[in-house]
Write a protein that holds these residues in place. Structure first.
Motif, short mmCIF file in Angstrom:
data_model
loop_
_atom_site.label_atom_id
_atom_site.label_comp_id
_atom_site.label_asym_id
_atom_site.label_seq_id
_atom_site.Cartn_x
_atom_site.Cartn_y
_atom_site.Cartn_z
N ARG A 120 10.71 -51.32 12.02
CA ARG A 120 9.46 -51.66 12.71
C ARG A 120 8.91 -50.44 13.59
O ARG A 120 7.58 -50.38 13.59
CB ARG A 120 9.84 -52.93 13.76
N VAL A 121 9.78 -49.79 14.26
CA VAL A 121 9.51 -48.64 14.87
C VAL A 121 8.79 -47.57 13.93
O VAL A 121 7.56 -47.23 14.54
CB VAL A 121 10.76 -47.94 15.65
N LEU A 122 9.04 -47.41 12.71
CA LEU A 122 8.57 -46.43 12.01
C LEU A 122 7.08 -46.99 11.31
O LEU A 122 6.26 -46.23 11.35
CB LEU A 122 9.38 -46.20 10.65
N ARG A 123 7.08 -48.38 11.32
CA ARG A 123 5.91 -48.94 10.88
C ARG A 123 4.80 -48.84 11.79
O ARG A 123 3.55 -48.58 11.71
CB ARG A 123 6.07 -50.35 10.42
N GLU A 124 4.96 -49.11 12.97
CA GLU A 124 4.02 -49.25 14.30
C GLU A 124 3.75 -47.80 14.90
O GLU A 124 2.86 -47.94 15.51
CB GLU A 124 4.92 -50.10 15.39
N ARG A 129 10.11 -40.44 13.54
CA ARG A 129 11.26 -40.18 12.79
C ARG A 129 12.63 -40.52 13.01
O ARG A 129 12.74 -40.44 14.18
CB ARG A 129 11.02 -38.80 12.49
N LEU A 130 13.27 -41.33 11.96
CA LEU A 130 14.74 -41.54 12.41
C LEU A 130 15.43 -39.82 12.60
O LEU A 130 15.09 -39.16 12.06
CB LEU A 130 15.34 -42.19 11.14
N GLN A 158 7.00 -46.22 24.01
CA GLN A 158 6.72 -47.24 23.15
C GLN A 158 7.79 -47.75 22.43
O GLN A 158 8.09 -48.77 22.04
CB GLN A 158 5.39 -46.84 22.41
N VAL A 159 8.54 -46.66 21.96
CA VAL A 159 9.62 -46.87 21.07
C VAL A 159 10.88 -47.87 21.98
O VAL A 159 11.27 -48.72 21.56
CB VAL A 159 10.47 -45.51 20.83
#
Length: 270
Positions: A120-124, A129-130, A158-159
């Motif tokens: 979800r974080v990567l999508r939004e 980046r992980l 935000q994250v």
């Protein structure tokens, strides 16, 4: 808005207090290490603390997989990885030992939830980046904000909000944003490892321990321990800290940790 406390130099730590220290708790990244590696002076400081009979326990947001080699190679009594969830140490036979704060069933269920939040974080936030050490993580997720990728303060916030919105605990280190499921943290991990590895009650002897750190995810430790020290690069996070270290070393990173070790050891020999 209240004014921020002024950093107090480590040189003001009274000898009478330093002489009572019988254990060291420390963060790893940018506290014990410098540019991602341990320097000879910091490694020597660890060895001198061990020779003097002082246990050193490292508490980190880094993953268990990343921590394994250092738990075996460094003269530390244990490393608690993933913000208090996984403990690793070198056994008497030289082999790696491991213990978990959560049982296997809980870890399996949590792992699935954590991956959903990570995606979800990567999508939004497509720019997120992980962390590159993510394959070694068992009980948390990490988003890189300063190690190999960069996020600004708004994006970091935000994250954190996305993670907490999914029911995760979240904290920000000098390089990563970590999220996990459970109410454990570095302090819980420190209590756990002191009890299980040393058979002692950390809270009953707080004035005999020093904590060394550098970042916002060390704030609770700074506030809990009467003897706490920030290495000089804690200045980067000074305004964001909810609790500040009692003292600040003159040097940054591993050299700052070495200052702390010297302060403790010199008091014992005086």
């Amino acid at each position: 808005m209240p004014s921020l406390p002024t950093p107090s130099p480590l040189a003001l730590w009274p000898t009478s207090e330093r002489s009572r220290i019988h254990g060291v708790l420390t963060d790893i990244d940018d506290t014990l290490t410098t540019d991602g590696a341990i320097t000879p002076d910091a490694l020597d400081a660890l060895q001198r603390l061990r020779t003097a009979g002082l246990p050193v326990l490292a508490i980190t947001g880094r993953p268990a997989g990343w921590s394994e080699a250092f738990a075996l190679a460094w003269p530390v009594d244990a490393i608690v990885a993933e913000n208090g969830a996984v403990a690793l140490w070198r056994g008497d036979d030289g082999q790696l030992c491991r213990d978990y704060l959560q049982d296997a069933t809980t870890r399996t269920a949590n792992f699935t939830r954590l991956q959903i939040t990570a995606q979800r974080v990567l999508r939004e936030l497509p720019q997120a980046r992980l962390a590159t050490d993510s394959p070694g993580r068992e009980t948390d997720i990490a988003i890189d904000h300063s190690e190999f990728a960069h996020l600004n303060e708004t994006e970091i916030a935000q994250v954190v909000a996305l993670m907490r919105g999914d029911g995760l605990s979240a904290t920000v280190s000098s390089i990563h944003i970590n999220g996990w499921i459970g109410d454990h943290d570095k302090l819980a991990g420190a209590r756990w490892i002191v009890r299980t590895r040393l058979g002692r009650d950390l809270d009953a002897e707080l004035d005999r321990w020093v904590y060394v750190g550098d970042s916002t995810n060390d704030a609770r430790m700074f506030g809990h321990f009467p003897h706490s020290v920030g290495v000089a690069n804690v200045a980067r996070f000074w305004a964001a800290l909810s609790h500040h270290p009692r003292f600040v070393a003159q040097a940054e990173r591993g050299a700052g940790f070495t200052e702390v070790a010297d302060a403790v050891l010199s008091a014992r020999s005086s």
